[in-house]
Each structure stands twice: as structure tokens, then as C-alpha cells.
Design a protein around this motif. Structure first.
Motif, PDB file in Angstrom:
ATOM      1  N   ASN A 168       7.414   4.302  -1.980  1.00  0.00           N
ATOM      2  CA  ASN A 168       7.269   3.459  -3.088  1.00  0.00           C
ATOM      3  C   ASN A 168       7.213   1.874  -2.850  1.00  0.00           C
ATOM      4  O   ASN A 168       6.170   0.994  -3.312  1.00  0.00           O
ATOM      5  N   TYR A 172       4.139  -0.894  -3.094  1.00  0.00           N
ATOM      6  CA  TYR A 172       3.986  -1.887  -4.035  1.00  0.00           C
ATOM      7  C   TYR A 172       4.251  -3.183  -3.376  1.00  0.00           C
ATOM      8  O   TYR A 172       4.294  -4.401  -3.927  1.00  0.00           O
ATOM      9  N   GLY A 198       7.173  -7.828  -4.333  1.00  0.00           N
ATOM     10  CA  GLY A 198       6.004  -7.433  -4.933  1.00  0.00           C
ATOM     11  C   GLY A 198       5.973  -7.785  -6.571  1.00  0.00           C
ATOM     12  O   GLY A 198       6.860  -8.512  -6.825  1.00  0.00           O
ATOM     13  N   ASP A 217       1.889   0.938 -12.449  1.00  0.00           N
ATOM     14  CA  ASP A 217       0.503   0.312 -12.043  1.00  0.00           C
ATOM     15  C   ASP A 217      -0.274   1.730 -11.880  1.00  0.00           C
ATOM     16  O   ASP A 217      -0.169   2.007 -10.656  1.00  0.00           O
ATOM     17  N   ARG A 220      -3.242   1.089  -9.008  1.00  0.00           N
ATOM     18  CA  ARG A 220      -2.564   1.220  -7.677  1.00  0.00           C
ATOM     19  C   ARG A 220      -2.102   2.507  -7.193  1.00  0.00           C
ATOM     20  O   ARG A 220      -2.310   2.658  -6.041  1.00  0.00           O
TER      21      ARG A 220
END
Length: 263
Positions: A168, A172, A198, A217, A220
Motif C-alpha cells: 500500500n 501511494y 504521498g 483513491d 489509482r
């Protein structure tokens, strides 16, 4: 139902019976709301998973069709198309595995096979394993990992927690930025923090970050092949170890903190 008997004018047994009926009604209201919530989550699951399965599958079919219909492709282009198709197929496999994993954790009782684990060594190994994935964004590690910190845990499941958190963070992170990993052991508790640079996550998204199939998001996450399951799985595993996992975000930083009992 949202209906209650007024008890202001009732006395004695009438009031007791009315309150009893009201309690039953409140229970039914909660049950109906819970059922509707599960139905909404199921609908959201089907929508998200269908979309996410379709995206890489469409790419796989498209590139394989090109390979079939263009017999005069150069070896370089054939290798390129094959590589893209394989990459999309691997993303599809990851997504399917995530769906099975969250279903398994949701529908069955998972037995933890605890043992004493050197969590310092575990994290060092995982840092090394993720370096190739970090290379595309030119990410680097900044770590403070004291040696020999021991943790009583199910090693395989705990690796899954850190795997999800690191993936993760990589997804990001801004390019050319560090991932900060720290480990502390104090007063019978082990604390692991992972920070990446980020976009700041707004409070309303931060509050839902560990919900199944939620994405802060969505655009993304779709490009990275995730289904919004990794953090939910991580939270489930940590909770079963008697620990907690939290997230905070400010000043273009995202910080995950895992707290676990050492034994």
C-alpha cells in the motif's frame, strides 16, 4: 419499523408490556438495518470485483489476440506483448487471491499457530524483498530496527500484514521518496510504524480506510490492481493477535501503526 408505543400515559403492567414491545421493535430495526447494510456491501463487492476482474482480463485478451492475429510481429514486440499479458494475468491472480482470502477470514474461524518470531529479522527480510518493486518509483528505505525484537505471533499471517502495508505504501508513495520503517519494544508491547510520502488522506476517507472494499483513491487502486481488501485483511489479523492497527495522515504523509502484545 421506526415505531414505538408511547408509555407516558400507561401505568403498571401496561407500561412494562409496552417497553418490552418497544425493545423488540428496536431489535428488529437493528436487524433490518444490518441486513440492508450487508446487502449494500454485497452489491458494492460485486460491482468492484466485476470491474477489477474485467480490467486486467481485457488487457490479457487484447494482447493475446494481437499475438495470435499478427504473425509477423518482431521478436521484440512479441516479447513486449507477452510481458504485458503476463503482468496483467498476475494482477488478476492477486485480485482473485485477495477475494478468497477475505472470504476465508470472514466465514471461518482461523486458528493462529503462534510461535516466537524475531520480528526484526522478518522486517529486514521483507525490506530486501520489496526493493525491486520500489525501483520503478526510485523509492528508498529508511529504517530503525533494533536487533532481536521477539514477538509471539503466527508468522505467516503477520507477514501478510506487513506485506499489505508495504504494498500500500509503495502504491501511494510519491516518486523519489523514502519509506520510513521503525520498530520499538517497550512495556511488553511491540510497535511497528510505516510512513510514506504521498497525498494527505482526508479525514472522511481515513475513517473508512480499513473497511472491506473501500478505496481512498479508487482510480489509482484500480490501476495498481488492488481491490481494497489488503488493509481490511491486515486489521483482521492484527485484531486476532490482540493488537491494533491505526492510520493517520497529514502534511503529505501517511503513517500506519501496528501495536501488538509481545507475548
Amino acid at each position: 419499523l421506526q415505531y414505538k408505543i408511547k408509555t407516558d400515559t400507561l401505568t403498571g403492567k401496561q407500561k412494562v408490556m409496552a417497553e418490552y414491545i418497544n425493545n423488540i421493535g428496536s431489535g428488529l430495526d437493528a436487524a433490518v438495518e444490518n441486513s440492508l447494510k450487508k446487502e449494500r456491501m454485497q452489491t458494492e463487492l460485486i460491482t468492484n470485483v466485476s470491474h477489477d476482474l474485467k480490467t486486467p482480463l481485457t488487457s490479457v485478451v487484447g494482447y493475446l489476440t494481437l499475438l495470435r492475429d499478427e504473425p509477423h510481429l518482431s521478436p521484440e514486440m512479441r516479447a513486449r506483448y507477452t510481458g504485458v499479458a503476463l503482468d496483467k494475468a498476475l494482477r488478476l491472480e492477486d485480485l482473485i487471491n485477495e477475494v478468497f482470502e477475505i472470504t476465508r477470514f470472514n466465514l471461518s474461524t482461523i486458528e493462529l499457530e503462534k510461535e516466537r518470531v524475531d520480528v526484526s529479522r522478518m522486517l529486514e527480510q521483507m525490506m530486501w524483498e520489496f526493493k525491486p518493486l520500489m525501483a520503478d518509483k526510485r523509492l528508498t528505505w529508511q529504517a530503525r530496527l533494533p536487533k532481536g525484537v521477539m514477538l509471539a505471533c503466527d508468522a505467516n499471517k503477520m507477514e501478510r500484514v506487513f506485506d499489505n502495508l508495504i504494498r500500500n505504501a509503495i502504491s501511494y508513495s510519491e516518486p523519489d521518496s523514502p519509506l520510513l520503517l521503525t520498530l520499538e519494544s517497550e512495556n511488553g508491547r511491540v510497535t511497528i510504524r510505516l510512513e510514506n510520502r504521498g497525498r494527505t488522506i482526508p479525514p472522511e476517507s481515513l475513517a473508512r480506510l480499513f473497511e472491506r472494499f473501500y478505496r481512498a483513491d479508487s482510480a489509482r487502486a484500480t490501476r495498481s490492481g488492488g481491490a481494497g481488501l489488503g488493509l481490511a485483511i491486515a486489521k483482521e489479523i492484527v485484531a486476532r493477535h490482540g493488537g491494533s492497527i491505526t492510520a493517520e495522515s497529514f502534511d503529505d504523509r501517511v503513517i500506519f501503526t501496528v501495536r501488538l502484545p509481545a507475548s
